[in-house]
Enzyme design. Structure first.
Site, short mmCIF file in Angstrom:
data_model
loop_
_atom_site.label_atom_id
_atom_site.label_comp_id
_atom_site.label_asym_id
_atom_site.label_seq_id
_atom_site.Cartn_x
_atom_site.Cartn_y
_atom_site.Cartn_z
N GLU A 1 0.20 -9.69 -0.78
CA GLU A 1 -1.22 -10.07 -0.70
C GLU A 1 -1.84 -10.19 -2.10
O GLU A 1 -2.63 -11.10 -2.36
CB GLU A 1 -1.97 -9.05 0.16
CG GLU A 1 -1.56 -9.16 1.62
CD GLU A 1 -2.13 -8.08 2.51
OE1 GLU A 1 -2.61 -8.40 3.62
OE2 GLU A 1 -2.10 -6.89 2.12
N GLY B 1 0.74 -5.29 0.78
CA GLY B 1 -0.29 -5.48 -0.25
C GLY B 1 0.25 -6.09 -1.54
O GLY B 1 -0.50 -6.68 -2.30
N GLU C 1 3.83 -4.72 7.53
CA GLU C 1 2.92 -3.68 8.02
C GLU C 1 3.09 -3.37 9.50
O GLU C 1 2.98 -2.22 9.93
CB GLU C 1 1.46 -4.08 7.77
CG GLU C 1 1.06 -4.08 6.30
CD GLU C 1 1.25 -5.43 5.62
OE1 GLU C 1 2.07 -6.25 6.10
OE2 GLU C 1 0.56 -5.68 4.62
N ALA D 1 0.85 -1.19 0.00
CA ALA D 1 0.00 0.00 0.00
C ALA D 1 0.88 1.24 0.00
O ALA D 1 1.99 1.23 0.55
CB ALA D 1 -0.88 0.00 1.25
#
Ligand code: COA
Length: 251
Positions: free
Chosen positions: A105, A102, A125, A63
């Site tokens: 992910e 992300g 994170e 992200a």
């Protein structure tokens, strides 16, 4: 464009294109990737997708931290949001460097993951006071041994491509210059097969994952009946008997 979207025959190639920010997933990348996935899903000429990142440093570093704001995540309204594991055409992740947060992910929503030798994977994170929020806490423990998932999620440390291969998180590790050729080889192999059978197989695998064995077998039976009534099913059998390559039409 934040995502380059190309079509090569039956293969769609989506390239996250913010190399200066290690292909971090900002709003533009998310929107364009979502649009590309919907186009891929709905274009009958396209059978397999490859997702990769521009440059040689990152698939995606996750992200975009610079867009972070306090408060709950707002889901965009009135927009269909899709994910590779909700689309029954196969996705291949070609991991050309960091796949973090992300980024990892996203790679985990793909069906097959090929990593370049220098790739590093992780869920960092927690190191910035946050937590994985795009499926990492749920998918990782389903993909790799639980102790390894806990280590990756709770230490926030990156693992090397070879370690990711050892624990079954990626299918193959190759030199960077072989990454896209290998991903395309996989895609071409899949394109040799009957596309409706491929899609039904992915659907059975994903939807069946959280079912009991009996429910999963019932789902498989329903999908088998569907595939048996297609033209491609007969074409596959005819081509085998006539000793010629099949000509599948996705019908
Ligand atoms: N969001 C926004 N920008 C990011 C980013 C992210 N997730 N990851 C990297 N960048 C940017 C950096 O800010 C830097 O931009 P700048 O040149 O304007 O300063 C550029 O990408 C290059 O990254 P840099 O940190 O300088 O490279 P590095 O080789 O020193 O370190 C990483 C590489 C991947 C270790 C480091 O960038 C990093 O830890 N990124 C964050 C990963 C993360 O926590 N992801 C989960 C987010 S929830």
């Amino acid at each position: 464009m934040a995502v380059d979207y190309e079509k090569e025959g039956r293969i769609a190639i989506m390239t996250i294109n913010r190399p200066e920010a290690l292909n971090a997933l900002n709003m533009d990348v998310r929107r364009e990737l979502n649009e590309a996935m919907i186009d891929f899903r709905d274009d009958p000429e396209l059978w397999v997708a490859i997702i990769t990142g521009a440059g040689d440093r990152a698939f995606s570093a996750g992200a975009d931290i610079k867009e972070f704001r306090p408060g709950a995540i707002e889901e965009p309204k009135g927009v269909e949001i899709v994910s590779p594991d909700q689309i029954w055409k196969p996705f291949i992740a070609a991991i050309n460097g960091y796949a973090l947060g992300g980024g990892l992910e996203l790679a985990m929503t793909c069906d097959i993951r090929i990593a370049a030798e220098h790739a590093r994977l992780g869920q960092p994170e927690i190191n910035i006071g946050f937590m994985p929020g795009a499926g990492g806490t749920q998918r990782l423990p389903r993909f790799v041994p639980r102790a390894m998932a806990a280590e990756i999620l709770l230490t926030g440390q990156r693992i090397e491509a070879q370690e990711a291969y050892r624990i079954g998180l990626v299918n193959k590790v190759v030199p960077l210059d072989q990454l896209m050729p290998t991903a395309k080889q996989y895609a071409e192999t899949i394109c040799q097969a009957g596309p409706l059978g491929v899609r039904a197989t992915k659907e059975a695998m994903i939807r069946g994952y959280n079912m009991t064995l009996q429910e999963g077998l019932k789902l498989e039976r329903e999908l088998v009946n569907r595939v048996r009534s297609t033209e491609d099913f007969m074409e596959g059998a005819r081509a085998f008997a006539e000793k010629r390559p099949p000509d599948y039409k996705a019908k």
